[in-house]
Design an enzyme around this catalytic site. Structure first.
Site, PDB file in Angstrom:
ATOM      1  N   LYS A   1      13.873  14.773  54.316  1.00 22.76           N
ATOM      2  CA  LYS A   1      12.891  14.923  53.240  1.00 22.76           C
ATOM      3  C   LYS A   1      12.136  13.599  53.038  1.00 22.76           C
ATOM      4  O   LYS A   1      10.921  13.586  52.960  1.00 22.76           O
ATOM      5  CB  LYS A   1      13.599  15.327  51.951  1.00 22.76           C
ATOM      6  CG  LYS A   1      12.667  15.488  50.766  1.00 22.76           C
ATOM      7  CD  LYS A   1      13.399  15.945  49.518  1.00 22.76           C
ATOM      8  CE  LYS A   1      12.442  16.022  48.337  1.00 22.76           C
ATOM      9  NZ  LYS A   1      13.121  16.400  47.078  1.00 22.76           N
TER      10      LYS A   1
ATOM     11  N   GLU B   1      20.294   6.675  58.812  1.00 23.33           N
ATOM     12  CA  GLU B   1      21.142   7.418  59.753  1.00 23.33           C
ATOM     13  C   GLU B   1      20.302   8.344  60.619  1.00 23.33           C
ATOM     14  O   GLU B   1      20.452   8.397  61.844  1.00 23.33           O
ATOM     15  CB  GLU B   1      22.178   8.265  59.012  1.00 23.33           C
ATOM     16  CG  GLU B   1      23.148   7.507  58.132  1.00 23.33           C
ATOM     17  CD  GLU B   1      22.650   7.330  56.710  1.00 23.33           C
ATOM     18  OE1 GLU B   1      21.466   6.976  56.521  1.00 23.33           O
ATOM     19  OE2 GLU B   1      23.460   7.526  55.793  1.00 23.33           O
TER      20      GLU B   1
ATOM     21  N   GLY C   1      17.283  17.899  48.282  1.00 22.71           N
ATOM     22  CA  GLY C   1      17.819  18.088  49.633  1.00 22.71           C
ATOM     23  C   GLY C   1      18.940  19.101  49.682  1.00 22.71           C
ATOM     24  O   GLY C   1      18.970  19.985  50.535  1.00 22.71           O
ATOM     25  N   ARG C   2      19.866  19.025  48.677  1.00 25.44           N
ATOM     26  CA  ARG C   2      21.028  19.911  48.700  1.00 25.44           C
ATOM     27  C   ARG C   2      20.682  21.363  48.359  1.00 25.44           C
ATOM     28  O   ARG C   2      21.541  22.222  48.355  1.00 25.44           O
ATOM     29  CB  ARG C   2      22.106  19.359  47.780  1.00 25.44           C
ATOM     30  CG  ARG C   2      21.624  19.023  46.394  1.00 25.44           C
ATOM     31  CD  ARG C   2      22.615  18.139  45.657  1.00 25.44           C
ATOM     32  NE  ARG C   2      22.150  17.736  44.329  1.00 25.44           N
ATOM     33  CZ  ARG C   2      21.408  16.652  44.115  1.00 25.44           C
ATOM     34  NH1 ARG C   2      21.048  15.877  45.140  1.00 25.44           N
ATOM     35  NH2 ARG C   2      20.999  16.323  42.893  1.00 25.44           N
TER      36      ARG C   2
ATOM     37  N   GLU D   1      27.041  16.094  44.251  1.00 24.36           N
ATOM     38  CA  GLU D   1      25.846  15.231  44.193  1.00 24.36           C
ATOM     39  C   GLU D   1      24.961  15.654  43.017  1.00 24.36           C
ATOM     40  O   GLU D   1      24.158  14.876  42.518  1.00 24.36           O
ATOM     41  CB  GLU D   1      25.058  15.294  45.500  1.00 24.36           C
ATOM     42  CG  GLU D   1      24.021  14.197  45.638  1.00 24.36           C
ATOM     43  CD  GLU D   1      23.465  14.058  47.049  1.00 24.36           C
ATOM     44  OE1 GLU D   1      22.427  14.685  47.343  1.00 24.36           O
ATOM     45  OE2 GLU D   1      24.065  13.329  47.853  1.00 24.36           O
TER      46      GLU D   1
HETATM   47  O1  F6P Z   1      22.879  11.793  50.086  1.00 24.52           O
HETATM   48  C1  F6P Z   1      21.705  11.257  49.617  1.00 24.52           C
HETATM   49  C2  F6P Z   1      20.549  12.046  50.151  1.00 24.52           C
HETATM   50  O2  F6P Z   1      19.348  11.577  49.609  1.00 24.52           O
HETATM   51  C3  F6P Z   1      20.709  13.538  49.882  1.00 24.52           C
HETATM   52  O3  F6P Z   1      20.320  13.909  48.588  1.00 24.52           O
HETATM   53  C4  F6P Z   1      19.863  14.103  50.975  1.00 24.52           C
HETATM   54  O4  F6P Z   1      20.135  15.471  51.209  1.00 24.52           O
HETATM   55  C5  F6P Z   1      20.273  13.206  52.152  1.00 24.52           C
HETATM   56  O5  F6P Z   1      20.482  11.931  51.572  1.00 24.52           O
HETATM   57  C6  F6P Z   1      19.269  13.152  53.272  1.00 24.52           C
HETATM   58  O6  F6P Z   1      18.032  12.713  52.753  1.00 24.52           O
HETATM   59  P1  F6P Z   1      16.719  12.959  53.646  1.00 24.52           P
HETATM   60  O7  F6P Z   1      16.576  14.454  53.813  1.00 24.52           O
HETATM   61  O8  F6P Z   1      15.616  12.354  52.846  1.00 24.52           O
HETATM   62  O9  F6P Z   1      16.946  12.289  54.966  1.00 24.52           O
END
Ligand code: F6P
Length: 548
Positions: free
Chosen positions: A205, A211, A266-267, A352
C-alpha cells in the site's frame, strides 16, 4: 470516553460478581432451550454461542453497553465514509470494496467512491483473466504459469490465506507468496518458477515497506540475471499500491499498476486489488462470490439488532470474557486444513487494530483492550496446546470453526474431524468432576488413595467457554461471510473500548530503530544503546568479522 464510566459497564461488573459461581453444566441443565435461544444463522453460517458463561441478562446488559458506547453511530459513520480513523484523518471503507456497482453513492471528500472501487476491481479482474487465458504472455510469448506475490502484513496474510483456503477453486495459474526478509522465503519460490513464465506482483500500500522493496529488488535481480532485459520487466512485474508514483519509479508499467485506496487499511485490503493473486488463482466469478459473501455480512451487521447480530455477539461476548471474566487471549481453531492460515490473518486483523492503549481522543485506556489472538488448525491443536486449554490455570475462550463438509474427496475422515471439534467444545463446557474421574477408575487395582490422587489429575474444571461457527462448506461466499464477520467483530470491540482500530503507529518505532542499527551491523560507529543491544550488535560484528 472510556467505557468503564458507562452505567452498563458498572452493571456488568456487578452482574459478573453475582453470576460467576454458575457452571455452564448448571446453565444447560436449567435451560433445555439454551441452544435455541443462543444461536444465529446467516446464509449457511451458524454461530452457536450457547457455550459461553452468559445468560439472557448478560446479553441484555452487553447490548446496553453497545448502545451506551455509541457503537451504532460509529458504525453508521464508518459505512457512510466518515473519517473515523482520527489519527490519520481517514475514512474506513473496506465495506465499500464489496458494494455492488448499483449501490447508492458513498462519498469521500465529496467524491462518490463506488465507481472508483469497481473501475479498479474490473481492471484487476481483467488483468488476472488475461494472465489466465494467455492473452498477457511473458517476454518470449510463452503464457504466464506462475504468479509470485511479494508483500507483507496485510499485503500478504489476507491474500495468502484466501488463496490457500480456496485452493479447490484454483484454475490454471500457480500462485506463490513471499514475505519475509529472510532470503530463504523468496529463494524457495524462485527455485520453483521460470523467469519467462512468471509474473511478480509487488504488493505494498505504501510502496515504502523495506521488506517488500528489498524482496522486489531481489526478484528483479533474479529476473535480469536470467538473461532477460529491462524492457522485459513490463511483462513480468505488476504492482498494487496506493503509491502509484513509487510503483512507476520502480519500473512497473503503468498499465500493470493497480491502485489501493488510502481509506482501506492493509489488514482489511484483501477485497481490493491486493486480492490480485487470489483473482489469478480462482478467477473473476469466484472472487466476486467472495465479495458477495462479505457484502452479505456487511448488510447483516448494519441492519440487525445487537441481540441477533453475529459480529456484535462475538464482540460483546469477547468483551464479557476479557473485561469481566478476566481472559487475556482468544483462540481461533479452524477444523479445516484450508483455513490453517486464518489465525495468522486474524492476528494482524485483530491485534494490529485493537492492540491500543489510548482512546480515540488520546486519553489512556483504563480497561483491557485487544486480546492476544492465536490458533492452529484442528485436530492438530489437540496434540499441541489443548492440555492447557482443558486443565490449565487460565481460561482461554475458543472459536471453533467447522465446515460441515470437507473439500477433498472424503473417505469418512471428515466426520472424525467434526466429531473432534464438537467433542472438544463439549469437554471444555462440561468438564469432568473428581467423582466422575474416580468412577472411571472403579475397576483399577490401584489402592484407594492412589485412585483418589489420580482422579484429581484426571478431573476437568469445565466451564470453559467457546463459540462454534458452522459453515456448510468452504466456498468463496462463505469465506467472505467469515472474514467480514471477524472484521466487524474487531470494529465493534474497538468501538466499545473507545479506541481507534484503524491506525497502527505501534509498528513504526521498531522500524525506525532498525534503520539506526542496520549500518552499525555493517561496521558504522555504534550509537548510544543499552548494554544489551550494544552487546548484541558487537557480537554480530565479531561474528561477521570472523567469517571468511
Ligand atoms: O505492519 C505494519 C503495516 O503497515 C501493516 O499495516 C501493513 O499491512 C504492512 O505493514 C504492509 O504495508 P504495505 O502494504 O504498505 O507494504
Amino acid at each position: 470516553m472510556s467505557p468503564t464510566t458507562l452505567p452498563a459497564w458498572q452493571a456488568l461488573i456487578e452482574h459478573h460478581r453475582a453470576t460467576q459461581h454458575l457452571h455452564l453444566r448448571e446453565r444447560f441443565a436449567a435451560e433445555p432451550d439454551r441452544f435455541q435461544r443462543m444461536h444465529e444463522e446467516l446464509d449457511g453460517l451458524l454461530l452457536d454461542y450457547s457455550k459461553n458463561r452468559i445468560g439472557e441478562d448478560t446479553l441484555n446488559l452487553l447490548c446496553r453497553l453497545a448502545d451506551e458506547a455509541g457503537a451504532a453511530d460509529l458504525r453508521r459513520q464508518m459505512y457512510a465514509g466518515g473519517k473515523i480513523n482520527l489519527s490519520e484523518n481517514r475514512a474506513v471503507l473496506h465495506t465499500a470494496l464489496r458494494l455492488p456497482e448499483s449501490a447508492p453513492p458513498v462519498f469521500v471528500d465529496d467524491i462518490n467512491i463506488v465507481p472508483q472501487v469497481h473501475a479498479e476491481l474490473n481492471r484487476a479482474l481483467n488483468f488476472a483473466e488475461r494472465l489466465q487465458n494467455g492473452t498477457h504472455t511473458g517476454c518470449t510469448g510463452a503464457p504466464i504459469r506462475d504468479v509470485v506475490n511479494i508483500g507483507i502484513g496485510g499485503s500478504d496474510l489476507g491474500p495468502r490465506m484466501v488463496a490457500q483456503a480456496l485452493a479447490p477453486y484454483r484454475q490454471n495459474l500457480n500462485v506463490h507468496f513471499a514475505a519475509n526478509l529472510d532470503s530463504a522465503d523468496l529463494d524457495a519460490v524462485l527455485r520453483r518458477v521460470q523467469p519467462e513464465t512468471t509474473l511478480f506482483i509487488i504488493a505494498s500500500k505504501s510502496f515504502r515497506t523495506p521488506e517488500t522493496l528489498l524482496n522486489a529488488q531481489a526478484a528483479r535481480r533474479w529476473f535480469l540475471q536470467s538473461g532477460r532485459s529491462q524492457a522485459d520487466i513490463a511483462r513480468h512485474f505488476a504492482a498494487v499500491s496506493a503509491n502509484t508514483e513509487a510503483a512507476a519509479a520502480f519500473g512497473i508499467a503503468p498499465e500493470n499498476v493497480f491502485a489501493m485506496f488510502d481509506w482501506v487499511g492493509g489488514r482489511y485490503s484483501v477485497w481490493s486489488a491486493i486480492g490480485l493473486p487470489v483473482m489469478c488463482a480462482i478467477g473473476s466469478a469466484n472472487f466476486r462470490q467472495f465479495l458477495r459473501g462479505g457484502h452479505a455480512m456487511d448488510q447483516h451487521f448494519l441492519h440487525t439488532p445487537w441481540r441477533r447480530n453475529i459480529p456484535a455477539l462475538l464482540a460483546l461476548i469477547g468483551i464479557w470474557q476479557q473485561n469481566f471474566c478476566g481472559s487475556t487471549s482468544h483462540i481461533v481453531i479452524p477444523y479445516s486444513h484450508g483455513l490453517r492460515r486464518l489465525p495468522a490473518h486474524l492476528q494482524q486483523l485483530d491485534m494490529e487494530s485493537n492492540g491500543k492503549s489510548h482512546l480515540r481522543q488520546g486519553s489512556p485506556a483504563d480497561c483491557a483492550t485487544g486480546a492476544a489472538i492465536w490458533g492452529e488448525a484442528g485436530v492438530n491443536c489437540q496434540h499441541a496446546f489443548f492440555q492447557l486449554i482443558h486443565q490449565g490455570t487460565q481460561t482461554i475462550p475458543v472459536d471453533f470453526i467447522v465446515p460441515l463438509r470437507g473439500e477433498a474427496d472424503d473417505d469418512g475422515r471428515h466426520r472424525h474431524l467434526v466429531a473432534n471439534a464438537f467433542a472438544q467444545a463439549e469437554a471444555l463446557m462440561r468438564g469432568k468432576s473428581e467423582a466422575e474421574a474416580l468412577a472411571e477408575l472403579a475397576g483399577s487395582s490401584l489402592p484407594q488413595a492412589q485412585r483418589a490422587a489420580l482422579a484429581r489429575q484426571r478431573s476437568f474444571s469445565g466451564n470453559r467457554p467457546s463459540n462454534t461457527i458452522l459453515i456448510e462448506r468452504l466456498t468463496p461466499y462463505t469465506l467472505g461471510l467469515l472474514l467480514a464477520m471477524y472484521e466487524h467483530k474487531v470494529f465493534m470491540q474497538g468501538a466499545i473500548w473507545g479506541i481507534n482500530s484503524f491506525d497502527q503507529w505501534g509498528v513504526e518505532y521498531g522500524k525506525v530503530l532498525a534503520q539506526t542499527i542496520l549500518p552499525e551491523l555493517n561496521g558504522a560507529p555504534v550509537a548510544e544503546h543499552d548494554a544489551s543491544t550494544a552487546a548484541l550488535i558487537e557480537r554480530y560484528r565479531q561474528h561477521t568479522a570472523s567469517q571468511p
